[in-house]
Design a protein around this motif. Structure first.
Motif, PDB file in Angstrom:
ATOM      1  N   LEU A   1      19.372 -19.595  45.477  1.00 18.02           N
ATOM      2  CA  LEU A   1      20.748 -19.598  45.194  1.00 18.02           C
ATOM      3  C   LEU A   1      21.195 -21.065  45.368  1.00 18.02           C
ATOM      4  CD1 LEU A   1      20.314 -16.407  45.301  1.00 18.02           C
ATOM      5  CD2 LEU A   1      22.662 -16.533  46.064  1.00 18.02           C
ATOM      6  N   ALA A   2      22.139 -21.776  44.523  1.00 11.24           N
ATOM      7  CA  ALA A   2      22.502 -22.940  45.027  1.00 11.24           C
ATOM      8  C   ALA A   2      23.585 -22.707  45.929  1.00 11.24           C
ATOM      9  CB  ALA A   2      23.174 -23.591  43.530  1.00 11.24           C
ATOM     10  N   ARG A   3      24.024 -23.872  46.779  1.00 11.51           N
ATOM     11  CA  ARG A   3      24.935 -23.592  47.862  1.00 11.51           C
ATOM     12  C   ARG A   3      26.091 -23.045  47.150  1.00 11.51           C
ATOM     13  NH1 ARG A   3      24.164 -26.334  52.789  1.00 11.51           N
ATOM     14  NH2 ARG A   3      22.562 -27.725  51.740  1.00 11.51           N
ATOM     15  N   PRO A   4      26.763 -23.705  46.110  1.00 16.07           N
ATOM     16  CA  PRO A   4      28.133 -23.044  45.798  1.00 16.07           C
ATOM     17  C   PRO A   4      27.937 -21.684  45.484  1.00 16.07           C
ATOM     18  CG  PRO A   4      27.481 -25.151  44.650  1.00 16.07           C
ATOM     19  CD  PRO A   4      26.492 -24.728  45.274  1.00 16.07           C
ATOM     20  N   VAL A   5      26.967 -21.156  44.781  1.00 19.81           N
ATOM     21  CA  VAL A   5      26.660 -19.581  44.491  1.00 19.81           C
ATOM     22  C   VAL A   5      26.623 -18.939  45.788  1.00 19.81           C
ATOM     23  CG1 VAL A   5      25.117 -18.105  43.688  1.00 19.81           C
ATOM     24  CG2 VAL A   5      25.640 -20.367  42.308  1.00 19.81           C
ATOM     25  N   PHE A   6      26.043 -19.515  46.738  1.00 16.17           N
ATOM     26  CA  PHE A   6      25.841 -18.825  48.293  1.00 16.17           C
ATOM     27  C   PHE A   6      27.022 -18.548  48.904  1.00 16.17           C
ATOM     28  CE2 PHE A   6      24.437 -18.647  52.535  1.00 16.17           C
ATOM     29  CZ  PHE A   6      24.184 -17.264  52.661  1.00 16.17           C
ATOM     30  N   TYR A   7      28.201 -19.629  48.546  1.00 15.38           N
ATOM     31  CA  TYR A   7      29.290 -19.584  49.403  1.00 15.38           C
ATOM     32  C   TYR A   7      30.305 -18.553  48.718  1.00 15.38           C
ATOM     33  CZ  TYR A   7      28.219 -24.041  51.753  1.00 15.38           C
ATOM     34  OH  TYR A   7      27.972 -25.289  52.621  1.00 15.38           O
ATOM     35  N   GLU A   8      30.049 -18.392  47.496  1.00 15.48           N
ATOM     36  CA  GLU A   8      30.767 -17.572  46.544  1.00 15.48           C
ATOM     37  C   GLU A   8      30.253 -16.004  47.177  1.00 15.48           C
ATOM     38  OE1 GLU A   8      31.274 -17.465  42.383  1.00 15.48           O
ATOM     39  OE2 GLU A   8      30.484 -19.443  42.393  1.00 15.48           O
ATOM     40  N   LEU A   9      28.932 -15.819  47.414  1.00 14.75           N
ATOM     41  CA  LEU A   9      28.533 -14.572  47.802  1.00 14.75           C
ATOM     42  C   LEU A   9      29.283 -14.456  49.326  1.00 14.75           C
ATOM     43  CD1 LEU A   9      24.871 -14.034  47.134  1.00 14.75           C
ATOM     44  CD2 LEU A   9      27.035 -13.000  45.987  1.00 14.75           C
ATOM     45  N   ALA A  10      29.054 -15.381  50.380  1.00 19.17           N
ATOM     46  CA  ALA A  10      29.587 -15.351  51.436  1.00 19.17           C
ATOM     47  C   ALA A  10      31.298 -15.018  51.391  1.00 19.17           C
ATOM     48  CB  ALA A  10      29.483 -16.652  52.302  1.00 19.17           C
ATOM     49  N   GLU A  11      32.001 -15.488  50.293  1.00 22.34           N
ATOM     50  CA  GLU A  11      33.293 -15.102  50.218  1.00 22.34           C
ATOM     51  C   GLU A  11      33.393 -13.693  50.099  1.00 22.34           C
ATOM     52  OE1 GLU A  11      36.291 -16.748  50.829  1.00 22.34           O
ATOM     53  OE2 GLU A  11      35.160 -18.104  51.699  1.00 22.34           O
ATOM     54  N   LEU A  12      32.472 -12.902  49.247  1.00 17.27           N
ATOM     55  CA  LEU A  12      32.480 -11.717  48.952  1.00 17.27           C
ATOM     56  C   LEU A  12      31.898 -10.751  49.912  1.00 17.27           C
ATOM     57  CD1 LEU A  12      30.850 -11.985  45.166  1.00 17.27           C
ATOM     58  CD2 LEU A  12      33.220 -11.367  45.934  1.00 17.27           C
ATOM     59  N   GLY A  13      31.289 -11.272  50.850  1.00 17.50           N
ATOM     60  CA  GLY A  13      30.697 -10.346  52.043  1.00 17.50           C
ATOM     61  C   GLY A  13      31.777  -9.812  52.711  1.00 17.50           C
ATOM     62  N   HIS A  14      31.150  -8.664  53.307  1.00 17.06           N
ATOM     63  CA  HIS A  14      31.940  -8.013  54.339  1.00 17.06           C
ATOM     64  C   HIS A  14      31.042  -7.319  55.513  1.00 17.06           C
ATOM     65  CE1 HIS A  14      31.062  -4.925  51.221  1.00 17.06           C
ATOM     66  NE2 HIS A  14      31.054  -4.002  52.382  1.00 17.06           N
ATOM     67  N   GLU A  15      31.539  -6.952  56.416  1.00 21.56           N
ATOM     68  CA  GLU A  15      30.900  -6.088  57.501  1.00 21.56           C
ATOM     69  C   GLU A  15      30.793  -4.794  57.052  1.00 21.56           C
ATOM     70  OE1 GLU A  15      32.341  -6.379  61.605  1.00 21.56           O
ATOM     71  OE2 GLU A  15      32.766  -8.594  61.039  1.00 21.56           O
ATOM     72  N   GLU A  16      29.567  -4.258  57.320  1.00 21.14           N
ATOM     73  CA  GLU A  16      29.293  -2.906  56.791  1.00 21.14           C
ATOM     74  C   GLU A  16      28.329  -2.311  57.975  1.00 21.14           C
ATOM     75  OE1 GLU A  16      29.449   0.077  53.783  1.00 21.14           O
ATOM     76  OE2 GLU A  16      30.310  -1.765  53.510  1.00 21.14           O
ATOM     77  N   ARG A  17      28.539  -1.098  58.433  1.00 21.40           N
ATOM     78  CA  ARG A  17      27.542  -0.324  59.252  1.00 21.40           C
ATOM     79  C   ARG A  17      26.291   0.167  58.438  1.00 21.40           C
ATOM     80  NH1 ARG A  17      27.310   0.864  64.175  1.00 21.40           N
ATOM     81  NH2 ARG A  17      29.179   0.115  64.879  1.00 21.40           N
ATOM     82  N   ILE A  18      25.559  -0.240  58.566  1.00 27.00           N
ATOM     83  CA  ILE A  18      24.006  -0.090  57.942  1.00 27.00           C
ATOM     84  C   ILE A  18      22.806   0.380  58.973  1.00 27.00           C
ATOM     85  CG2 ILE A  18      22.144  -0.706  56.493  1.00 27.00           C
ATOM     86  CD1 ILE A  18      25.022  -0.454  54.969  1.00 27.00           C
ATOM     87  N   GLY A  19      22.544   1.677  58.882  1.00 25.73           N
ATOM     88  CA  GLY A  19      21.527   2.214  59.974  1.00 25.73           C
ATOM     89  C   GLY A  19      21.935   1.818  61.137  1.00 25.73           C
ATOM     90  N   GLY A  20      23.283   2.155  61.648  1.00 26.20           N
ATOM     91  CA  GLY A  20      23.656   2.257  62.890  1.00 26.20           C
ATOM     92  C   GLY A  20      24.020   0.805  63.591  1.00 26.20           C
ATOM     93  N   GLU A  21      23.898  -0.197  62.755  1.00 23.17           N
ATOM     94  CA  GLU A  21      24.430  -1.551  63.437  1.00 23.17           C
ATOM     95  C   GLU A  21      25.343  -2.324  62.133  1.00 23.17           C
ATOM     96  OE1 GLU A  21      21.596  -5.194  62.989  1.00 23.17           O
ATOM     97  OE2 GLU A  21      20.321  -3.319  63.074  1.00 23.17           O
ATOM     98  N   GLU A  22      26.231  -3.038  62.840  1.00 27.03           N
ATOM     99  CA  GLU A  22      27.087  -3.851  61.890  1.00 27.03           C
ATOM    100  C   GLU A  22      26.366  -4.868  61.168  1.00 27.03           C
ATOM    101  OE1 GLU A  22      30.528  -3.294  60.832  1.00 27.03           O
ATOM    102  OE2 GLU A  22      30.319  -1.440  61.962  1.00 27.03           O
ATOM    103  N   GLN A  23      26.485  -5.104  59.882  1.00 26.19           N
ATOM    104  CA  GLN A  23      25.836  -6.160  59.316  1.00 26.19           C
ATOM    105  C   GLN A  23      26.881  -6.793  58.352  1.00 26.19           C
ATOM    106  OE1 GLN A  23      22.164  -5.240  57.328  1.00 26.19           O
ATOM    107  NE2 GLN A  23      21.625  -3.689  58.651  1.00 26.19           N
ATOM    108  N   PHE A  24      26.425  -8.039  58.153  1.00 22.67           N
ATOM    109  CA  PHE A  24      27.442  -8.778  56.977  1.00 22.67           C
ATOM    110  C   PHE A  24      26.750  -9.126  55.812  1.00 22.67           C
ATOM    111  CE2 PHE A  24      28.754 -12.934  54.972  1.00 22.67           C
ATOM    112  CZ  PHE A  24      30.088 -12.520  54.908  1.00 22.67           C
ATOM    113  N   GLY A  25      27.122  -8.661  54.598  1.00 22.44           N
ATOM    114  CA  GLY A  25      26.593  -8.880  53.262  1.00 22.44           C
ATOM    115  C   GLY A  25      27.395  -8.332  52.128  1.00 22.44           C
TER     116      GLY A  25
END
Length: 181
Positions: free
Chosen positions: A141-165
């Motif tokens: 992923l080009a850096r600007p595309v990854f930054y767009e994903l990071a803006e869309l990301g949020h914390e989610e409880r997955i498998g009992g732990e908080e993850q960002f994605g």
């Protein structure tokens, strides 16, 4: 004498076996980290030709890359990933969201179970995100595309732990660590 069947007479028919492609070894072809294709040290500037080569690009189990046609195969050096994801489009929201990526060679893939996103983190903490385009072939992923994903990301409880994605195709993709405050 019988009339030969129409079509390609060299194709393997019933009872015939197809010969393996001739091994050419190293082709002196390289795909740079920025997605530029080179032949004998010179950039290949004809995009239709690059797209043709990309359509026959394969990756072996040992990690080596090859251009493979029915007649020949030759090794290609890939510095990082053969493609760059240069754009992302978001369709929907939440768990039903779809993240649709376009590569530098106009291949389109939607992140999901068949096209997973992954993020490698270098020793210095720098992330390198990738999406699987086809078996064994990824786009970084080009850096600007990854930054767009990071803006869309949020914390989610997955498998009992908080993850960002992010969610795409019904799958949660982890983008990085959650920093403690």
């Amino acid at each position: 004498m019988e009339k030969p069947a129409s079509g390609n007479s060299s194709a393997a028919g019933p009872g015939r076996t197809r010969r393996p492609p001739a091994e050419l070894g190293d082709l002196d072809m390289r795909i740079a980290r920025d997605g530029t294709w080179y032949y004998r040290g010179s950039p290949i500037n004809r995009i239709p030709l690059v797209k043709l080569f990309a359509s026959v690009l394969r990756r072996e189990g040992d990690g080596s890359y090859w251009l493979v046609t029915p007649a020949e195969r030759g090794r290609v050096v890939v510095e990082d990933a053969p493609f760059i994801a240069v754009a992302v489009e978001v369709q929907g929201a939440g768990r039903d969201q779809g993240l649709i990526f376009r590569t530098n060679l106009d291949e389109i893939v939607t992140a999901g179970p068949e096209h997973p996103l992954r993020v490698e983190t270098a020793a210095d903490g720098t992330p390198s995100p990738y999406i699987l385009v086809r078996p064994g072939i990824e786009a970084r992923l080009a850096r600007p595309v990854f930054y767009e994903l990071a803006e869309l990301g949020h914390e989610e409880r997955i498998g009992g732990e908080e993850q960002f994605g992010v969610w795409s195709g019904g799958t949660f993709f982890r983008l990085g660590e959650i920093e403690a405050n």
